[in-house]
Scaffold this active site. Sequence first.
Site, PDB file in Angstrom:
ATOM      1  N   SER A 241      16.015  21.101 -16.159  1.00  0.00           N
ATOM      2  CA  SER A 241      14.852  21.941 -16.418  1.00  0.00           C
ATOM      3  C   SER A 241      15.331  23.194 -17.140  1.00  0.00           C
ATOM      4  CB  SER A 241      14.204  22.307 -15.085  1.00  0.00           C
ATOM      5  OG  SER A 241      13.482  23.506 -15.208  1.00  0.00           O
TER       6      SER A 241
ATOM      7  N   HIS B  51       0.835  -1.222   0.000  1.00  0.00           N
ATOM      8  CA  HIS B  51       0.000   0.000   0.000  1.00  0.00           C
ATOM      9  C   HIS B  51       0.863   1.263   0.000  1.00  0.00           C
ATOM     10  CE1 HIS B  51      -3.350  -2.644   1.371  1.00  0.00           C
ATOM     11  NE2 HIS B  51      -2.378  -3.226   2.050  1.00  0.00           N
TER      12      HIS B  51
ATOM     13  N   GLU C 126      10.016   8.248 -16.995  1.00  0.00           N
ATOM     14  CA  GLU C 126       8.719   8.901 -17.263  1.00  0.00           C
ATOM     15  C   GLU C 126       8.244   8.594 -18.681  1.00  0.00           C
ATOM     16  OE1 GLU C 126       8.378  12.951 -14.781  1.00  0.00           O
ATOM     17  OE2 GLU C 126      10.150  12.859 -16.032  1.00  0.00           O
TER      18      GLU C 126
ATOM     19  N   LYS D 194      17.208  21.408 -10.871  1.00  0.00           N
ATOM     20  CA  LYS D 194      16.493  20.158 -11.132  1.00  0.00           C
ATOM     21  C   LYS D 194      17.247  19.156 -11.982  1.00  0.00           C
ATOM     22  CE  LYS D 194      12.307  19.577 -11.213  1.00  0.00           C
ATOM     23  NZ  LYS D 194      10.970  19.400 -11.763  1.00  0.00           N
TER      24      LYS D 194
END
Length: 474
Positions: A283, A162, A296, A289
């Site tokens: 980025s 979970h 992804e 970043k």
Amino acid sequence: MAAQASQPARWSDRFEEGLHPAIERFNASIGFDITLLQQDLDASIAHARMLGRCGVISVAEADQLIAALETVRTEAAEGHFRPGLEDEDVHFAVEHRLIALIGPLGKKLHTGRSRNDQVGTDLRLWLRQAIDGLDAGLRRFQQALLDQADSHLHTLIPGYTHLQRAQPLSLAHHLLAYVEMAERDRQRLADVRGRVNISPLGAAALAGTPVPIDRRLTANDLGFEAIYANSLDAVSDRDFAVEFSAAASLILVHLSRLSEEVILWASEEFGFVRLTDRCATGSSLMPQKKNPDVPELVRGKAGRVFGHLMGLLTMIKGLPLAYNKDFQEDKEALFDVVRTTADCLEAMAILLEEGIRFRPERLEQAVAADFSNATDVADYLVARGVPFREAYQLVGGLVKTCLSEGLLLKDLPLERWRELHPAFEADIHAAIEPRQVVAARRSEGGTGFERVAEQLQRCRERLGPQPEPQAPAP
Ligand code: ARG
């Protein structure tokens, strides 16, 4: 208006007018089925050879056809074979070129076959090769997982259910779970390959042919394991395309789940891995970043593959027997499924090989600072005769107390343990130490270090040595 002399004739003299240009474009598949050129040539060569051997044409004629088909192959390799819309598809394009090269003899090639069995043959030959390529991709992915697992047998990682901390694991154990998934993917592909590798050639348009052909000769020549028993089924069957896309979808499911984990692990909040510069991007706005674009994209591309599976099912479901032009739509779907799956496998293998570095110190801190050893306290009592449910209740109360006092189980002095239950001894602290907790799970398939070492060894033996990298398919 009769078909223009400059255009190759596709239809019989029954037609008087040429196609509307927009419909010609709409109808043509040459823009994408040129991908099947090598397979179309292979199948045509096998067909010509068979026609010669069966005495449908002379052996000398068959040899001339084969030589001319090889000329087309050479022309294509040199970039001189450039079919156009007027050729409609790869099958006509090859036939037109053949006739241009050798004249009337070229017109004999299509004896005893149809584009319906031809396209099915080409597609199966292409997919068979693609499946072998994907198997190699899965093997590389497995090898990359095994190499990481090898370095991290003794690294601990929190295990979750979970997405809540559950019990600590050997990191190798976590990675080996993906090796098992990839193994099932390989089995599924091998199974589908068996049904891809059946020859429809010689089914002709739908009913077979009065021409005395030998379907088994072409099947053998092309490396098919069997021939379709029913000519209608042979030209109507696209089950293999669906099955293959379903197998590819599961590969993407597995890659996507690993991607999701890597994305979480790379976040500041988890901090379990660092992304190296090889596979991460920055980025355009936020200089601090480092983004996990590779996982992804893999997660995102899974949707394309599932979409093609659904598209194929839907395309087929209403079709009466036998061939229908709807089938032309199978190609772009299959081509994209293969390309996307191969690309994702390669990207994930590279990500594992050089794109992520696990951070054992962070992982160690994570497992040391939680209650994921609570089950082991209960197990400790169980080993000393306390019924599990009673032990479970006691430990639940203890966790509650610890939470209110801001303590971890390991912080409790022995008196506190003994107040809870007299079965606790001085060894309780060692028993709930994360490394001990992991080591103790010696059940078969469990995360105990010895068990994981065995799993690792078995996986290595099953995979065997990596084959030499092969030249990419033409
Ligand atoms: N381009 C067609 C396809 O991709 C080839 C078969 C055409 N057959 C026919 N009877 N129109 O399916």
